[in-house]
Design a protein around this motif. Structure first.
Motif, short mmCIF file in Angstrom:
data_model
loop_
_atom_site.label_atom_id
_atom_site.label_comp_id
_atom_site.label_asym_id
_atom_site.label_seq_id
_atom_site.Cartn_x
_atom_site.Cartn_y
_atom_site.Cartn_z
N SER A 122 0.86 -1.18 0.00
CA SER A 122 0.00 0.00 0.00
C SER A 122 0.90 1.23 0.00
O SER A 122 2.08 1.14 -0.32
CB SER A 122 -0.90 -0.01 1.25
OG SER A 122 -0.10 0.09 2.43
N ASP A 123 0.36 2.37 0.39
CA ASP A 123 1.17 3.59 0.46
C ASP A 123 2.17 3.56 1.61
O ASP A 123 3.15 4.29 1.59
CB ASP A 123 0.26 4.82 0.62
CG ASP A 123 -0.57 5.09 -0.63
OD1 ASP A 123 -0.14 4.64 -1.71
OD2 ASP A 123 -1.61 5.75 -0.52
N ALA A 124 1.91 2.72 2.60
CA ALA A 124 2.80 2.63 3.76
C ALA A 124 3.93 1.65 3.46
O ALA A 124 3.66 0.51 3.04
CB ALA A 124 2.04 2.19 5.00
N PRO A 125 5.20 2.05 3.62
CA PRO A 125 6.32 1.14 3.33
C PRO A 125 6.23 -0.14 4.17
O PRO A 125 5.87 -0.11 5.34
CB PRO A 125 7.56 1.96 3.71
CG PRO A 125 7.10 3.38 3.64
CD PRO A 125 5.67 3.37 4.08
N HIS A 181 11.08 3.13 -0.04
CA HIS A 181 10.98 4.34 0.78
C HIS A 181 11.11 3.96 2.25
O HIS A 181 10.48 3.00 2.71
CB HIS A 181 9.64 5.05 0.55
CG HIS A 181 9.46 6.30 1.36
ND1 HIS A 181 10.20 7.44 1.14
CD2 HIS A 181 8.66 6.56 2.42
CE1 HIS A 181 9.83 8.36 2.00
NE2 HIS A 181 8.91 7.86 2.80
N ARG A 206 6.12 -0.21 -10.65
CA ARG A 206 4.95 -0.60 -9.86
C ARG A 206 5.16 -0.47 -8.37
O ARG A 206 4.20 -0.39 -7.60
CB ARG A 206 4.54 -2.05 -10.19
CG ARG A 206 4.28 -2.32 -11.67
CD ARG A 206 3.12 -1.49 -12.20
NE ARG A 206 1.90 -1.68 -11.43
CZ ARG A 206 1.06 -2.69 -11.63
NH1 ARG A 206 1.33 -3.61 -12.55
NH2 ARG A 206 -0.03 -2.78 -10.91
N VAL A 207 6.41 -0.51 -7.90
CA VAL A 207 6.70 -0.33 -6.48
C VAL A 207 7.86 0.66 -6.35
O VAL A 207 8.63 0.89 -7.29
CB VAL A 207 7.07 -1.65 -5.77
CG1 VAL A 207 5.97 -2.68 -5.93
CG2 VAL A 207 8.38 -2.20 -6.26
N TYR A 262 9.07 -1.20 1.08
CA TYR A 262 8.50 -1.13 -0.27
C TYR A 262 7.07 -0.63 -0.18
O TYR A 262 6.31 -1.04 0.69
CB TYR A 262 8.54 -2.50 -0.93
CG TYR A 262 9.93 -2.96 -1.28
CD1 TYR A 262 10.46 -2.73 -2.55
CD2 TYR A 262 10.73 -3.60 -0.34
CE1 TYR A 262 11.75 -3.14 -2.87
CE2 TYR A 262 12.02 -4.01 -0.66
CZ TYR A 262 12.53 -3.78 -1.93
OH TYR A 262 13.79 -4.17 -2.24
N GLN A 263 6.71 0.26 -1.11
CA GLN A 263 5.33 0.75 -1.17
C GLN A 263 4.82 0.67 -2.61
O GLN A 263 5.61 0.72 -3.57
CB GLN A 263 5.24 2.19 -0.66
CG GLN A 263 6.08 3.17 -1.42
CD GLN A 263 6.05 4.56 -0.82
OE1 GLN A 263 6.84 5.41 -1.17
NE2 GLN A 263 5.14 4.83 0.10
N ARG A 264 3.54 0.54 -2.74
CA ARG A 264 2.93 0.40 -4.07
C ARG A 264 2.81 1.76 -4.74
O ARG A 264 2.51 2.76 -4.09
CB ARG A 264 1.55 -0.25 -3.93
CG ARG A 264 0.88 -0.52 -5.27
CD ARG A 264 -0.28 -1.47 -5.08
NE ARG A 264 -0.94 -1.76 -6.37
CZ ARG A 264 -1.77 -2.76 -6.56
NH1 ARG A 264 -2.04 -3.58 -5.56
NH2 ARG A 264 -2.33 -2.96 -7.72
N ARG A 265 3.06 1.76 -6.05
CA ARG A 265 2.90 2.98 -6.83
C ARG A 265 1.78 2.74 -7.84
O ARG A 265 1.79 1.76 -8.57
CB ARG A 265 4.18 3.34 -7.58
CG ARG A 265 5.33 3.74 -6.71
CD ARG A 265 6.57 4.03 -7.53
NE ARG A 265 6.33 5.11 -8.47
CZ ARG A 265 7.24 5.54 -9.35
NH1 ARG A 265 8.44 4.94 -9.42
NH2 ARG A 265 6.97 6.52 -10.17
N ASP A 266 0.80 3.66 -7.88
CA ASP A 266 -0.27 3.56 -8.87
C ASP A 266 0.20 4.22 -10.16
O ASP A 266 0.71 5.34 -10.14
CB ASP A 266 -1.53 4.24 -8.36
CG ASP A 266 -2.12 3.50 -7.18
OD1 ASP A 266 -2.04 2.27 -7.17
OD2 ASP A 266 -2.64 4.18 -6.27
#
Length: 372
Positions: free
Chosen positions: A327-330, A363, A359-360, A367-371
């Motif tokens: 998600s947005d949280a590492p 940070h 895609r990720v 690891y956090q997801r990138r849209d």
């Protein structure tokens, strides 16, 4: 390996006047070590090799001692040129070794490795960097390879163990001894925890100056790349880095203070084209294509013995699984390994692939997801 086969290889290894390159030529020409040692001097000459002294016989005391040493423990192995476990990366270098003596898990020879080298008289900061980088590399699933020397080498091996991974020690002596002696406990620990000691030198070979350049070419040859942690401009680590570059391997270096003489070797390497490294991700991004290619060559996981269990997911399903956990949280790699149920090495490689695809993102150590 059958005793007769091992004996033939050892007879070639113990033919001191022969040399590694000539022995490989004979094996290639005759098709096997046994055929090579059985061939006549005139047959050797037709193969382009002059027999300058008799080949040791199967009852030669050194050959018998080598066989006894190999049989002395279940984790001692001779990985010859024709052995299926002989690593392809070593086959590709100039003058590859005729055979490798191994104590421990010889399956690691073919695993993705990063070599870590540096000064024997390292600074406290250099030792801390070596341990920290090695621990994180181990957590990411890479094998840490070094030379068991004092200083950076020892810190790298210890760091890999601290990170819960395996480490390979390439030695400049026969494996019936540990050099330096103060690393005897470290050598035993790395074998006991799934690593291995490796040498092309037969048992009984001592710590001689000319052995260590030979060791260094194996350290570079086994690895995807070499990380120089801390080194002066006169350090033997720069030789390992040069060999790595000549073998087509990646070369990495950690910069240091301009006032630290043990940083000058790293700075020289960076000026000559080595990749400047500030974090593990600097290394993994460079190695990502090779890691991805290696992953594609690996067999699919075996099906579960439980017929009702789900089949292992394909690689694209594994990537989707990881994305679903982000998600947005590492989120740290250890957490992702536990949540996904995938091996740490596969998680590390898949995350690197996803990062290259945008895609990720990495940070705050996770690891956090990138849209997109």
């Amino acid at each position: 390996m059958a005793p007769d086969s091992a004996s033939a290889w050892l007879r070639l290894i113990r033919s001191e006047a022969l040399g590694n390159a000539a022995a490989l030529r004979l094996v290639t020409h005759f098709g096997s070590a046994q055929a090579a040692v059985d061939a006549s001097p005139s047959a050797w000459l037709r193969a382009g090799v002059e027999r300058k002294q008799p080949v040791p016989g199967p009852e030669d005391p050194q050959v018998e001692a080598d066989l006894a040493w190999l049989a002395g423990a279940g984790n001692r192995h001779l990985i010859d040129w024709q052995h299926p476990a002989y690593p392809q990366r070593l086959r590709d270098i100039g003058n590859p070794p005729l055979a490798l003596f191994v104590v421990g898990d010889f399956g690691l020879l073919a695993q993705p490795q990063l070599a870590m080298v540096g000064s024997r008289a390292a600074t406290p900061q250099g030792l801390d960097n070596a341990r920290a980088f090695a621990a994180e590399l181990a957590r990411r699933g890479l094998i840490v390879t070094s030379g068991l020397a004092l200083g950076i080498d020892g810190a790298a091996h210890q760091g890999a163990l601290d990170g819960g991974g395996a480490t390979l020690a390439v030695c400049g002596t026969g494996l019936d001894r540990v050099y330096p002696a103060r690393h005897k406990a470290l050598a035993h620990a790395l074998v006991e925890r799934g690593g291995a000691l490796v040498s092309e030198l037969a048992p009984g070979a001592g710590a001689r100056r000319e052995h260590f350049p030979r060791r260094n070419r194996l350290i570079a040859g086994l690895s995807l790349g070499v990380l120089v942690v801390e080194a002066s401009t006169e350090s033997g680590s720069l030789i390992t880095a040069r060999l790595a570059a000549e073998q087509g391997r990646e070369v990495f270096a950690i910069p240091g203070s301009i006032h630290n003489p043990l940083a000058k070797g790293c700075h020289r390497l960076i000026r000559e084209g080595a990749k400047l490294v500030e974090s593990i991700d600097d290394i993994l991004l460079e190695l990502a294509p090779q890691l991805s290619a290696w992953l594609q060559t690996q067999p699919a996981p075996p099906p579960s013995p439980n017929p009702s269990a789900m089949e292992p997911p394909a690689p694209d399903a594994e990537s989707a699984r990881l994305l679903g956990l982000l998600s947005d949280a590492p989120r740290g790699i250890d957490d992702l390994v536990a949540a996904s149920g995938l091996p740490v090495q596969r998680v590390s490689i898949l995350l690197t692939q996803l990062e290259l695809l945008g895609r990720v993102a990495v940070h705050a150590g996770g690891y956090q997801r990138r849209d997109r």
